[in-house]
Design a protein around this motif. Structure first.
Motif, PDB file in Angstrom:
ATOM      1  N   LEU A   1       9.502   1.327  -5.735  1.00  0.00           N
ATOM      2  CA  LEU A   1      10.253   0.231  -6.341  1.00  0.00           C
ATOM      3  C   LEU A   1      11.416   0.751  -7.191  1.00  0.00           C
ATOM      4  CD1 LEU A   1      10.473  -2.821  -6.644  1.00  0.00           C
ATOM      5  CD2 LEU A   1       8.855  -2.690  -8.550  1.00  0.00           C
ATOM      6  N   MET A   2      11.245   1.937  -7.759  1.00  0.00           N
ATOM      7  CA  MET A   2      12.329   2.550  -8.554  1.00  0.00           C
ATOM      8  C   MET A   2      13.628   2.604  -7.750  1.00  0.00           C
ATOM      9  SD  MET A   2      11.896   4.022 -11.661  1.00  0.00           S
ATOM     10  CE  MET A   2      13.041   5.347 -11.539  1.00  0.00           C
ATOM     11  N   TYR A   3      13.486   2.934  -6.469  1.00  0.00           N
ATOM     12  CA  TYR A   3      14.666   3.111  -5.631  1.00  0.00           C
ATOM     13  C   TYR A   3      15.322   1.786  -5.250  1.00  0.00           C
ATOM     14  CZ  TYR A   3      13.499   8.022  -5.497  1.00  0.00           C
ATOM     15  OH  TYR A   3      13.247   9.314  -5.862  1.00  0.00           O
ATOM     16  N   ASN A   4      14.680   0.672  -5.551  1.00  0.00           N
ATOM     17  CA  ASN A   4      15.335  -0.625  -5.381  1.00  0.00           C
ATOM     18  C   ASN A   4      16.338  -0.875  -6.502  1.00  0.00           C
ATOM     19  OD1 ASN A   4      14.009  -1.349  -3.042  1.00  0.00           O
ATOM     20  ND2 ASN A   4      12.373  -2.420  -4.122  1.00  0.00           N
TER      21      ASN A   4
ATOM     22  N   ARG B   1      14.726  -9.161 -12.229  1.00  0.00           N
ATOM     23  CA  ARG B   1      15.364  -7.907 -11.818  1.00  0.00           C
ATOM     24  C   ARG B   1      16.029  -7.211 -13.015  1.00  0.00           C
ATOM     25  NH1 ARG B   1      16.633  -4.903  -7.654  1.00  0.00           N
ATOM     26  NH2 ARG B   1      18.655  -3.915  -7.499  1.00  0.00           N
ATOM     27  N   ALA B   2      16.736  -7.970 -13.823  1.00  0.00           N
ATOM     28  CA  ALA B   2      17.407  -7.392 -15.001  1.00  0.00           C
ATOM     29  C   ALA B   2      16.378  -6.825 -15.979  1.00  0.00           C
ATOM     30  CB  ALA B   2      18.275  -8.442 -15.683  1.00  0.00           C
ATOM     31  N   LYS B   3      15.290  -7.538 -16.180  1.00  0.00           N
ATOM     32  CA  LYS B   3      14.246  -7.064 -17.098  1.00  0.00           C
ATOM     33  C   LYS B   3      13.594  -5.789 -16.557  1.00  0.00           C
ATOM     34  CE  LYS B   3      10.181  -8.423 -19.660  1.00  0.00           C
ATOM     35  NZ  LYS B   3       9.092  -9.332 -19.862  1.00  0.00           N
ATOM     36  N   SER B   4      13.321  -5.755 -15.261  1.00  0.00           N
ATOM     37  CA  SER B   4      12.724  -4.559 -14.650  1.00  0.00           C
ATOM     38  C   SER B   4      13.664  -3.363 -14.766  1.00  0.00           C
ATOM     39  CB  SER B   4      12.397  -4.817 -13.175  1.00  0.00           C
ATOM     40  OG  SER B   4      11.405  -5.797 -13.060  1.00  0.00           O
ATOM     41  N   LYS B   5      14.931  -3.605 -14.520  1.00  0.00           N
ATOM     42  CA  LYS B   5      15.926  -2.534 -14.615  1.00  0.00           C
ATOM     43  C   LYS B   5      15.986  -1.986 -16.038  1.00  0.00           C
ATOM     44  CE  LYS B   5      20.641  -1.509 -13.197  1.00  0.00           C
ATOM     45  NZ  LYS B   5      21.860  -2.028 -12.577  1.00  0.00           N
ATOM     46  N   GLN B   6      15.950  -2.878 -17.023  1.00  0.00           N
ATOM     47  CA  GLN B   6      15.980  -2.458 -18.426  1.00  0.00           C
ATOM     48  C   GLN B   6      14.727  -1.657 -18.783  1.00  0.00           C
ATOM     49  OE1 GLN B   6      18.617  -2.736 -20.436  1.00  0.00           O
ATOM     50  NE2 GLN B   6      17.501  -1.546 -21.931  1.00  0.00           N
TER      51      GLN B   6
ATOM     52  N   LYS C   1       5.823   5.622 -13.606  1.00  0.00           N
ATOM     53  CA  LYS C   1       4.525   5.431 -14.267  1.00  0.00           C
ATOM     54  C   LYS C   1       4.709   4.842 -15.663  1.00  0.00           C
ATOM     55  CE  LYS C   1       0.290   7.805 -15.600  1.00  0.00           C
ATOM     56  NZ  LYS C   1      -0.436   9.077 -15.619  1.00  0.00           N
ATOM     57  N   LEU C   2       5.638   5.405 -16.443  1.00  0.00           N
ATOM     58  CA  LEU C   2       5.875   4.900 -17.797  1.00  0.00           C
ATOM     59  C   LEU C   2       6.426   3.471 -17.759  1.00  0.00           C
ATOM     60  CD1 LEU C   2       5.745   5.518 -20.816  1.00  0.00           C
ATOM     61  CD2 LEU C   2       8.060   6.465 -20.652  1.00  0.00           C
ATOM     62  N   ALA C   3       7.240   3.167 -16.757  1.00  0.00           N
ATOM     63  CA  ALA C   3       7.806   1.824 -16.625  1.00  0.00           C
ATOM     64  C   ALA C   3       6.803   0.820 -16.051  1.00  0.00           C
ATOM     65  CB  ALA C   3       9.057   1.869 -15.746  1.00  0.00           C
ATOM     66  N   GLY C   4       5.696   1.330 -15.515  1.00  0.00           N
ATOM     67  CA  GLY C   4       4.668   0.452 -14.971  1.00  0.00           C
ATOM     68  C   GLY C   4       5.006  -0.114 -13.603  1.00  0.00           C
ATOM     69  N   ILE C   5       5.745   0.667 -12.811  1.00  0.00           N
ATOM     70  CA  ILE C   5       6.105   0.227 -11.457  1.00  0.00           C
ATOM     71  C   ILE C   5       5.814   1.360 -10.473  1.00  0.00           C
ATOM     72  CG2 ILE C   5       7.911  -1.344 -12.261  1.00  0.00           C
ATOM     73  CD1 ILE C   5       9.934   0.821 -11.300  1.00  0.00           C
ATOM     74  N   SER C   6       5.927   1.049  -9.185  1.00  0.00           N
ATOM     75  CA  SER C   6       5.720   2.085  -8.174  1.00  0.00           C
ATOM     76  C   SER C   6       6.987   2.929  -8.034  1.00  0.00           C
ATOM     77  CB  SER C   6       5.370   1.453  -6.830  1.00  0.00           C
ATOM     78  OG  SER C   6       6.508   0.808  -6.286  1.00  0.00           O
ATOM     79  N   LYS C   7       6.775   4.157  -7.553  1.00  0.00           N
ATOM     80  CA  LYS C   7       7.911   5.057  -7.335  1.00  0.00           C
ATOM     81  C   LYS C   7       8.891   4.454  -6.322  1.00  0.00           C
ATOM     82  CE  LYS C   7       8.881   9.754  -5.782  1.00  0.00           C
ATOM     83  NZ  LYS C   7       8.285  11.017  -5.316  1.00  0.00           N
TER      84      LYS C   7
ATOM     85  N   ASN D   1      13.252  18.193 -16.309  1.00  0.00           N
ATOM     86  CA  ASN D   1      11.789  18.233 -16.353  1.00  0.00           C
ATOM     87  C   ASN D   1      11.143  16.870 -16.136  1.00  0.00           C
ATOM     88  OD1 ASN D   1      11.787  20.996 -16.859  1.00  0.00           O
ATOM     89  ND2 ASN D   1      11.998  20.662 -19.054  1.00  0.00           N
ATOM     90  N   THR D   2      11.942  15.840 -16.017  1.00  0.00           N
ATOM     91  CA  THR D   2      11.425  14.484 -15.805  1.00  0.00           C
ATOM     92  C   THR D   2      11.513  14.139 -14.328  1.00  0.00           C
ATOM     93  OG1 THR D   2      12.140  13.785 -18.004  1.00  0.00           O
ATOM     94  CG2 THR D   2      11.728  12.059 -16.407  1.00  0.00           C
ATOM     95  N   THR D   3      10.430  13.594 -13.798  1.00  0.00           N
ATOM     96  CA  THR D   3      10.420  13.197 -12.388  1.00  0.00           C
ATOM     97  C   THR D   3      10.518  11.679 -12.263  1.00  0.00           C
ATOM     98  OG1 THR D   3       8.018  12.945 -12.265  1.00  0.00           O
ATOM     99  CG2 THR D   3       8.917  15.167 -11.823  1.00  0.00           C
ATOM    100  N   ILE D   4      10.943  11.243 -11.104  1.00  0.00           N
ATOM    101  CA  ILE D   4      10.988   9.808 -10.811  1.00  0.00           C
ATOM    102  C   ILE D   4       9.584   9.220 -10.940  1.00  0.00           C
ATOM    103  CG2 ILE D   4      11.332   8.124  -8.944  1.00  0.00           C
ATOM    104  CD1 ILE D   4      13.963   8.963 -10.150  1.00  0.00           C
ATOM    105  N   SER D   5       8.575   9.972 -10.506  1.00  0.00           N
ATOM    106  CA  SER D   5       7.188   9.501 -10.607  1.00  0.00           C
ATOM    107  C   SER D   5       6.793   9.249 -12.057  1.00  0.00           C
ATOM    108  CB  SER D   5       6.224  10.511  -9.990  1.00  0.00           C
ATOM    109  OG  SER D   5       6.475  10.644  -8.613  1.00  0.00           O
ATOM    110  N   GLN D   6       7.196  10.136 -12.956  1.00  0.00           N
ATOM    111  CA  GLN D   6       6.879   9.963 -14.380  1.00  0.00           C
ATOM    112  C   GLN D   6       7.574   8.726 -14.946  1.00  0.00           C
ATOM    113  OE1 GLN D   6       8.302  13.827 -15.557  1.00  0.00           O
ATOM    114  NE2 GLN D   6       6.232  14.679 -15.714  1.00  0.00           N
TER     115      GLN D   6
END
Length: 193
Positions: free
Chosen positions: A51-54, A13-18, A43-49, A35-40
């Protein structure tokens, strides 16, 4: 066994957050916060949108986490340094050397943080959340300059930090063309001899 699994999950979890924070920092600094979206970011982090909200409730929470993390890292470094049984001049020398080391080894990170700090959304957060904490950070330097015997330790602490900021910005701007090692040596001689 359950403790090992729990620890492993916390590490993941800590690694994903970082990873998310690093992706967001890069996009916020290069594309701008608005100009930056959560989707972008996802995508750059290599996770689903989703999952970002977790990890973060919103883009604003993500921005706050990035800026607080950078601030806390700086506070941690100075606290660790001041816990050592060195003289005030030795503390300043180590802090100057550490600043140089971090600039050389984390240049992209500092460029991104610097770019981000000039964006209006970040400035709002910095002014309302970090500026009040800045007094405690600066007090550490004021105390060092008092212990060294400077006549105006408050002003000297501000000058010292402004010089370090200027060195950092100059190095970030022209990188290898900037004589960082020579300038750091002059600064060490000025404050630590």
């Amino acid at each position: 066994m359950a403790s090992k699994t729990k620890n492993r999950l916390e590490e993941i979890r800590a690694k994903s957050k970082q990873t998310i924070m690093e992706a967001a920092l890069e996009l916020f600094a290069t594309k701008g916060f608005h100009n930056t979206t959560i989707s972008q970011i996802a995508k750059l982090a290599g996770i689903s949108k989703g999952l970002m909200y977790n990890y973060f409730n919103s883009k604003n929470d993500l921005l706050k986490a990035i800026l607080l993390s950078a601030y806390e890292e700086g506070m941690s470094l100075i606290s660790k340094e001041l816990a050592l049984p060195d003289t005030p001049k030795e503390h300043l020398k180590h802090f100057i050397q550490q600043t140089s080391f971090r600039l050389k080894n984390q240049l992209k990170h500092y460029k991104l943080l610097t770019a981000l700090s000039f964006q209006e959304d970040a400035k709002e957060f910095i002014n309302s959340n970090l500026v009040p904490k800045e007094a405690a950070f600066n007090q550490q330097f004021i105390q060092l300059f008092e212990e060294i015997g400077y006549e105006n330790p408050v002003e000297e602490a501000h000058i010292f930090r402004a010089v370090l900021d200027g060195i950092g910005i100059s190095y970030m701007t022209i990188e290898s063309a900037y004589p960082l090692d020579a300038v750091i040596e002059v600064l060490i001689n000025k404050y630590c001899s």
